[in-house]
Design a protein around this motif. Structure first.
Motif, PDB file in Angstrom:
ATOM      1  N   ASP A  90      25.971  43.553  41.085  1.00  0.00           N
ATOM      2  CA  ASP A  90      26.961  42.802  41.857  1.00  0.00           C
ATOM      3  C   ASP A  90      27.130  43.419  43.235  1.00  0.00           C
ATOM      4  OD1 ASP A  90      27.277  41.298  39.610  1.00  0.00           O
ATOM      5  OD2 ASP A  90      29.262  42.060  39.075  1.00  0.00           O
ATOM      6  N   ARG A 118      34.457  37.826  34.680  1.00  0.00           N
ATOM      7  CA  ARG A 118      34.500  36.448  35.176  1.00  0.00           C
ATOM      8  C   ARG A 118      35.628  36.222  36.174  1.00  0.00           C
ATOM      9  NH1 ARG A 118      34.875  33.989  29.233  1.00  0.00           N
ATOM     10  NH2 ARG A 118      36.463  35.650  29.295  1.00  0.00           N
ATOM     11  N   SER A 119      36.523  37.202  36.291  1.00  0.00           N
ATOM     12  CA  SER A 119      37.684  37.031  37.167  1.00  0.00           C
ATOM     13  C   SER A 119      37.260  36.964  38.631  1.00  0.00           C
ATOM     14  CB  SER A 119      38.655  38.193  36.966  1.00  0.00           C
ATOM     15  OG  SER A 119      39.697  38.146  37.910  1.00  0.00           O
ATOM     16  N   LYS A 120      37.738  35.960  39.336  1.00  0.00           N
ATOM     17  CA  LYS A 120      37.423  35.808  40.756  1.00  0.00           C
ATOM     18  C   LYS A 120      38.234  36.779  41.619  1.00  0.00           C
ATOM     19  CE  LYS A 120      36.103  30.931  40.359  1.00  0.00           C
ATOM     20  NZ  LYS A 120      36.356  29.536  40.827  1.00  0.00           N
ATOM     21  N   SER A 121      39.333  37.275  41.085  1.00  0.00           N
ATOM     22  CA  SER A 121      40.175  38.185  41.866  1.00  0.00           C
ATOM     23  C   SER A 121      39.575  39.584  41.980  1.00  0.00           C
ATOM     24  CB  SER A 121      41.564  38.290  41.237  1.00  0.00           C
ATOM     25  OG  SER A 121      41.492  38.951  39.982  1.00  0.00           O
ATOM     26  N   ARG A 122      38.616  39.902  41.127  1.00  0.00           N
ATOM     27  CA  ARG A 122      37.960  41.221  41.097  1.00  0.00           C
ATOM     28  C   ARG A 122      38.950  42.342  40.785  1.00  0.00           C
ATOM     29  NH1 ARG A 122      32.834  40.601  40.476  1.00  0.00           N
ATOM     30  NH2 ARG A 122      32.368  42.605  41.481  1.00  0.00           N
TER      31      ARG A 122
END
Length: 488
Positions: A293, A332-336
């Motif tokens: 990532d 899967r969290s977009k907020s990281r």
């Protein structure tokens, strides 16, 4: 050394020797024994009042009490008491079903056990095991470092009574053998973990991968399948090409100690963390490459000491940090950002283990010597981003007085935990043992009743249960200790 043996071991008290009792004689070669009370006491009543040794009862009772206290103070508890100069500890072999020590050229303070094709639930002896480890060579001889792929064989059962029903005709006496195939490194290994991917052809063995976190800040991925093959295939030769890494990951800007393979992604998925608090997820691609990532997962204010994937959810892992927190993440969290953050210690959280059987339980070990068990169902998301909640642990133990260096749940018994600490001990615990009122206050000598066994291993750093030999453990420190107790 078992708990019982540790409590009964006393410094300087040699055991009484067996032999015939000496009978008292009134006359030996014409000599008579003098009555020691003849001149001091005039009557039988005076003798009875003074006591059998001629002293007043109060004086005699005070001396007996003092002697009892002195003996109690001499009770030696491994991990609590310090050895005096010249003293050594010897294991009580009657408490071990198997015990072997094997040495390597340099200490290997991180290792992992590799599953084999010899079968599950093995109980016959001599036993065979496979493992991989990374060395910590002296700083002046750093170029001698290596990854060691190892085969332990000839691990025999301890000698027992010939009439023991547990002895099997299959068991054979043998000497332990350590074979190794090395991959040269020019840096120290901080942590190493192994992962097996299924073979595309059922006639071939699975591919065994290793991920090595180095002191230089790199993550090296190797295929050690050829090295394992060399142990059991006569004439097989390891080439320089076999020793080259499949990939060298350079996303970390500092060294780290945290690495874990997902048990639910057969092809290979890796999470790694470093001393700056950064966490990266790396996935194997279809073209035999590795994709990391581009953005790190951040949130810890200290170094990431341990990472563990959930044993039941493909996208969830937990991180333990020197900031005293454990965080749970969903990739899967977009907020990281972490889904949950919990303050579990006021000191560094060094190690962590997610129960493979009761997956809502997680164990942690900290710098203050405390290890604890947490019920994840009681963990709630923090009310504000970056904040940490403070739930109560299901169980907490302060038996060890030095930092916890390893903690791991038993692979098939959901109440058994192995714990290693800086007091040179590897302890086994059974959380199913219930407390009565006295034990709740600490028990005898402050030893919790859940403590099953204490094994002494100098500079112990890591311990792992063997997944295919019930109750067998490998611990690493000054040497490798392979053992199995009769209590687990």
């Amino acid at each position: 050394m078992s708990k019982r043996a540790a409590e009964e071991f006393e410094r300087g008290n040699a055991p009484l020797k067996g032999g015939k009792r000496v009978e008292k004689a009134d006359d030996v070669d014409g000599l008579e024994f003098e009555d020691e009370f003849e001149d001091e006491f005039e009557s039988e009543d005076e003798i009875l009042e003074a006591g059998v040794d001629g002293r007043p009862d109060a004086e005699r009772e005070a001396e007996e009490k003092a002697e009892a206290m002195e003996v109690d103070q001499q009770t030696f508890i491994v991990g609590r008491n310090k050895l005096e100069p010249g003293q050594t500890l010897s294991p009580d072999l009657s408490t071990y079903e198997m015990l072997h020590a094997l040495s390597t050229p340099w200490p290997c303070l991180s290792f992992d056990i590799i599953k084999d094709n010899l079968g599950d639930n093995r109980t016959s002896f001599p036993a065979t095991m496979y493992a991989v480890a990374g060395t910590q060579a002296d700083a002046k001889r750093e170029k001698e470092n290596q990854i060691m792929v190892m085969k332990f064989s000839g691990l025999s059962r301890n000698e027992r009574d010939q009439d023991s029903e547990s002895d099997s005709d299959e068991d054979e006496d043998s000497d332990p053998i350590l074979e190794s195939a090395s991959i040269p490194l020019n840096t120290t290994t901080n942590r190493i973990r192994a992962h097996q991917t299924p073979a595309s052809d059922s006639s071939r063995p699975p591919t065994t991968l290793t991920a090595t976190m180095t002191e230089a800040g790199q993550v090296l991925i190797h295929d050690v399948t050829p090295h394992l093959t060399s142990f059991d295939t006569p004439g097989f030769t390891i080439t320089p090409q076999h020793n080259k890494p499949l990939s060298t990951l350079r996303m970390h800007k500092a060294e780290g100690y945290a690495v874990d393979w997902s048990p639910l992604i057969p092809t290979g998925k890796l999470v790694t963390g470093d001393n700056t608090g950064s966490i990266y997820v790396t996935t194997r691609t279809q073209g035999e490459g590795w994709a990391t990532d581009s953005r790190a997962l951040t949130g810890h204010t200290g170094s990431v000491e341990e990472l563990q994937w959930s044993p039941s959810e493909r996208n969830v892992f937990a991180s333990a940090s020197s900031d005293g927190t454990i965080k749970v993440w969903d990739v899967r969290s977009k907020s990281r950002s972490a889904a949950m953050s919990v303050q579990v210690s006021e000191t560094d959280v060094n190690v962590m283990s997610w129960s493979p059987l009761t997956t809502h339980l997680l164990a942690s070990g900290a710098d203050d010597g405390v290890w604890a068990v947490w019920d994840l169902r009681n963990w709630k998301p923090a009310p504000t981003p970056g904040a940490s909640s403070k739930p109560t642990p299901v169980a907490s133990f302060g038996f060890h007085k030095e930092q916890i260096t390893s903690v791991e749940w038993h692979p098939t018994e959901d109440s058994i935990v192995a714990v290693a600490a800086g007091d040179d001990t590897l302890t086994l615990w059974d959380l199913a043992v219930e407390l009565d009122e006295e034990e709740a206050r600490g028990g005898e000598e402050g030893v919790p009743p859940q403590l099953l066994f204490v094994h002494y291993l100098e500079r112990v750093k890591e311990a792992h249960w063997h997944p295919q030999i019930p109750g067998a453990l490998i611990g690493t420190g000054e040497s490798f200790n392979v053992f199995k107790t009769i209590s687990v």
